[in-house]
Design a protein around this motif. Structure first.
Motif, PDB file in Angstrom:
ATOM      1  N   UNK A  96       0.833  -1.211   0.000  1.00 62.55           N
ATOM      2  CA  UNK A  96       0.000   0.000   0.000  1.00 62.55           C
ATOM      3  C   UNK A  96       0.863   1.255   0.000  1.00 62.55           C
ATOM      4  N   UNK A  97       1.876   1.265   0.859  1.00 62.90           N
ATOM      5  CA  UNK A  97       2.759   2.437   0.923  1.00 62.90           C
ATOM      6  C   UNK A  97       3.478   2.640  -0.401  1.00 62.90           C
ATOM      7  N   UNK A  98       4.002   1.553  -0.983  1.00 59.06           N
ATOM      8  CA  UNK A  98       4.715   1.655  -2.262  1.00 59.06           C
ATOM      9  C   UNK A  98       3.783   2.121  -3.377  1.00 59.06           C
ATOM     10  N   UNK A  99       2.549   1.583  -3.388  1.00 60.73           N
ATOM     11  CA  UNK A  99       1.603   1.983  -4.416  1.00 60.73           C
ATOM     12  C   UNK A  99       1.269   3.463  -4.342  1.00 60.73           C
ATOM     13  N   UNK A 100       1.013   3.942  -3.123  1.00 63.07           N
ATOM     14  CA  UNK A 100       0.707   5.372  -2.949  1.00 63.07           C
ATOM     15  C   UNK A 100       1.903   6.231  -3.349  1.00 63.07           C
ATOM     16  N   UNK A 101       3.090   5.790  -2.942  1.00 60.97           N
ATOM     17  CA  UNK A 101       4.296   6.556  -3.260  1.00 60.97           C
ATOM     18  C   UNK A 101       4.501   6.687  -4.770  1.00 60.97           C
ATOM     19  N   UNK A 102       4.419   5.565  -5.479  1.00 63.08           N
ATOM     20  CA  UNK A 102       4.656   5.593  -6.924  1.00 63.08           C
ATOM     21  C   UNK A 102       3.570   6.386  -7.662  1.00 63.08           C
ATOM     22  N   UNK A 103       2.319   6.246  -7.202  1.00 62.75           N
ATOM     23  CA  UNK A 103       1.237   6.987  -7.843  1.00 62.75           C
ATOM     24  C   UNK A 103       1.414   8.490  -7.656  1.00 62.75           C
ATOM     25  N   UNK A 104       1.681   8.906  -6.410  1.00 58.10           N
ATOM     26  CA  UNK A 104       1.853  10.331  -6.136  1.00 58.10           C
ATOM     27  C   UNK A 104       3.067  10.896  -6.872  1.00 58.10           C
ATOM     28  N   UNK A 105       4.147  10.106  -6.884  1.00 57.04           N
ATOM     29  CA  UNK A 105       5.349  10.569  -7.578  1.00 57.04           C
ATOM     30  C   UNK A 105       5.090  10.753  -9.067  1.00 57.04           C
ATOM     31  N   UNK A 106       4.401   9.788  -9.668  1.00 56.73           N
ATOM     32  CA  UNK A 106       4.097   9.877 -11.098  1.00 56.73           C
ATOM     33  C   UNK A 106       3.211  11.077 -11.400  1.00 56.73           C
ATOM     34  N   UNK A 107       2.221  11.323 -10.522  1.00 56.61           N
ATOM     35  CA  UNK A 107       1.322  12.458 -10.732  1.00 56.61           C
ATOM     36  C   UNK A 107       2.085  13.772 -10.615  1.00 56.61           C
ATOM     37  N   UNK A 108       2.953  13.886  -9.590  1.00 57.55           N
ATOM     38  CA  UNK A 108       3.705  15.130  -9.391  1.00 57.55           C
ATOM     39  C   UNK A 108       4.693  15.376 -10.519  1.00 57.55           C
ATOM     40  N   UNK A 109       5.240  14.298 -11.081  1.00 60.50           N
ATOM     41  CA  UNK A 109       6.168  14.455 -12.201  1.00 60.50           C
ATOM     42  C   UNK A 109       5.453  14.945 -13.458  1.00 60.50           C
TER      43      UNK A 109
END
Length: 267
Positions: A9-22
């Motif tokens: 869950x933590x990894x999924x949220x991290x990657x999703x947020x990072x991709x959106x911010x990029x």
């Protein structure tokens, strides 16, 4: 706690947020109306599909993916072998005293049935019936989350259609087409996230947990019937090891070897 679920869950949220911010602004991916359509619609449709009690119990089952269950087939086999040694030396009636140290209700029930002199076929029937109903309850919960995984994308599409209708009503303003289309597609994104990031993985984890529990109970049933039949503890052990994967079987053999070495050292 199940570390895999937490890390996932933590990894999924991290990657999703990072991709959106990029790619842009986080705010452009947030829309309250889309949340209401997808989340509210999915919950409403699920409530229609299930009786209230099953609906609430299935929702509560989400906590099980974070719970690290203590299902150890090797330990169960060891316990059954200990019981078989007691029965072989002191008789089946001596098993009643041994049930005081058994925490598993399923295993305890089976031992007490044997102590009461219940016919072996009836013992198997009673235990397998209970196991079947446990599996049915598990399947109901898995089906609930699988259903969520089906409904969420559908409601995402409904939200998209609503957004497209709104967009078509304002086609006379070309500047509004882009933002309206963006909002329309957000609901599809939300529906896919609920399905593929939450519902389907939850259903998969619950299915694995259920399979592990059913396997453990099958081991217990076979072991108890072997004890009742008066089979040699060594034969029972080899029979029950057949239920285990090669890795678990090797781990059990290594553990038994280590225990034997410790006993020799103490002697």
């Amino acid at each position: 706690m199940d570390i895999a679920s937490i890390v996932g869950i933590i990894a999924g949220i991290f990657f999703l947020l990072t991709a959106v911010l990029l790619r842009g602004d986080l705010g452009s991916f947030a829309d309250a109306a889309s949340v209401m359509i997808v989340l509210g619609g999915t919950i409403a449709a699920s409530a229609i599909s299930y009786p209230l009690k099953k609906f609430l119990n299935s929702l509560k089952a989400i906590k099980l993916i974070f719970k690290n269950t203590d299902l150890d087939e090797g330990e169960a086999i060891k316990r059954i072998i200990d019981l078989s040694n007691v029965a072989r030396k002191e008789g089946l009636l001596a098993l009643e005293e041994a049930t005081q140290n058994i925490e598993d209700d399923f295993l305890k029930k089976g031992v007490l049935l044997i102590v009461d002199g219940t016919d072996p076929e009836l013992v198997r029937s009673i235990l397998e019936t209970e196991m079947a109903f446990i599996e049915n309850r598990h399947n109901d919960v898995q089906g609930f989350w699988t259903n969520i995984g089906t409904l969420a994308p559908a409601w995402g599409m409904i939200g998209t259609l609503i957004g497209l209708i709104t967009m078509l009503e304002t086609m006379d303003d070309p500047a509004s087409v882009g933002p309206s289309m963006s909002v329309a597609l957000i609901t599809t994104l939300y529906g896919s996230l609920i399905a593929n990031f939450l519902a389907i993985p939850i259903a998969s984890k619950l299915k694995i947990r259920s399979a592990e529990e059913i396997l453990l109970k099958e081991v217990m049933i076979e072991g108890l019937l072997s004890i009742q039949a008066g089979e040699n503890p060594r034969v029972i052990e080899e029979k029950l090891k057949a239920f285990l994967s090669p890795t678990l079987r090797n781990n059990l053999n290594d553990q038994q070897g280590a225990n034997a070495g410790n006993e020799e050292g103490v002697a």
